[in-house]
Scaffold this motif. Structure first.
Motif, PDB file in Angstrom:
ATOM      1  N   GLN A  98       0.442  -0.983   0.086  1.00 36.53           N
ATOM      2  CA  GLN A  98      -0.207  -0.223   0.195  1.00 36.53           C
ATOM      3  C   GLN A  98       0.959   1.101   0.065  1.00 36.53           C
ATOM      4  N   VAL A  99      -0.043   2.878  -0.290  1.00 35.26           N
ATOM      5  CA  VAL A  99       0.831   3.698  -0.409  1.00 35.26           C
ATOM      6  C   VAL A  99       1.630   3.934   1.013  1.00 35.26           C
ATOM      7  N   ARG A 104       1.479  10.288  -0.685  1.00 34.70           N
ATOM      8  CA  ARG A 104       0.702  11.205  -1.657  1.00 34.70           C
ATOM      9  C   ARG A 104       0.957  12.586  -1.209  1.00 34.70           C
ATOM     10  N   PHE A 131       2.686  -0.591  -9.321  1.00 35.04           N
ATOM     11  CA  PHE A 131       1.917  -0.434  -8.144  1.00 35.04           C
ATOM     12  C   PHE A 131       2.170   1.401  -8.299  1.00 35.04           C
ATOM     13  N   GLN A 134      -1.342   1.769 -10.627  1.00 30.95           N
ATOM     14  CA  GLN A 134      -2.590   1.576 -10.083  1.00 30.95           C
ATOM     15  C   GLN A 134      -2.911   2.200  -8.766  1.00 30.95           C
ATOM     16  N   HIS A 135      -1.751   2.922  -8.159  1.00 37.79           N
ATOM     17  CA  HIS A 135      -2.074   4.276  -7.277  1.00 37.79           C
ATOM     18  C   HIS A 135      -1.873   5.496  -7.421  1.00 37.79           C
ATOM     19  N   ASP A 136      -2.287   5.863  -9.112  1.00 38.62           N
ATOM     20  CA  ASP A 136      -1.741   6.553  -9.240  1.00 38.62           C
ATOM     21  C   ASP A 136      -0.442   7.848  -9.111  1.00 38.62           C
TER      22      ASP A 136
END
Length: 244
Positions: A98-99, A104, A131, A134-136
């Protein structure tokens, strides 16, 4: 080119891999137990909690010791560790990544300040790019240097990180970027040693796979809780017209 460039590790500062490593540990133990039973050698394993497991990892407790505390001995430990290395980068486990909280927001601060982020990671580039998509987060990264060996990030050899950072610095300089005020941001001793070896300031973040007390022993230039805090610190200096 006068834009500030920071070099940054991927696992730890940006990607939280703790759930994946813990899931890999549990799957490895379950496999060891099933294998022993199939061989007529009943085995009772003891699953550490995630908090226990991650604390041991952060404080550099050897994987063999963690396996022993989990109920394995001798050749069982060897087989378990080999299985963990085999499965840790499987797609079903990679989905656990996960981030990091506020990473971010930190990367957005750097974008607003015009700071370039160059990833230097022991992960294969295709994993990282997947990754980020997927998480922009593709917008946050200016360049990427990775490793072809699929298990390199798990073993995290300092010599590999030094060689990779050296290549990244040389390439960025050939492209005309001014790196006199660059940072190397990471969560392990490998990141600190790489930055120190190549003469750039180091930022050790404690949100990853090493504890604050462990990282402090390597004398990073800055010891901070996470990437967001590092980005805020950099923003303040840019705003004040200073260099990092």
């Amino acid at each position: 080119m006068s834009a500030i460039t920071i070099f940054c590790d991927f696992d730890g500062p940006i990607a939280d891999v703790s759930d994946r490593y813990y899931a890999t540990y549990r799957q490895g133990l379950a496999w060891a137990q099933t294998t022993a039973q199939a061989q007529g050698d009943p085995l009772t394993v003891r699953y550490l909690s995630k908090s226990q497991f991650w604390t041991f990892k952060q404080n550099r407790i050897p994987d063999r010791q963690i396996a022993h505390w989990s109920g394995l001995n001798g050749c069982q430990i060897d087989a378990f560790l080999a299985q963990v290395s085999r499965i840790v980068n499987q797609a079903t486990l990679l989905n656990y990544d996960q981030v990091q909280p506020q990473a971010r927001a930190g990367l957005d601060i750097l974008r607003q300040c015009g700071v370039r982020v160059v990833l230097v990671t022991l992960r294969p580039p295709d994993q990282v790019l997947e990754f980020l998509a997927q998480h922009d987060l593709e917008w946050a990264i200016s360049d990427l240097y990775g490793m072809p060996q699929i298990e390199a990030a798990y073993h995290n050899q300092a010599s590999h990180k030094v060689d990779l950072l050296r290549r990244a610095i040389a390439t960025q300089q050939r492209q005309g970027y001014d790196l006199r005020h660059s940072w190397m941001v990471g969560d392990t001793e490998a990141d600190i040693m790489a930055g120190q070896t190549l003469g750039i300031d180091t930022v050790a973040v404690t949100c990853g796979i090493r504890s604050s007390s462990y990282l402090q022993g390597f004398r990073p230039t800055h010891l901070l809780p996470d990437l967001w805090t590092a980005c805020q610190k950099l923003q303040q200096r840019v705003t004040l017209g200073q260099r990092p």
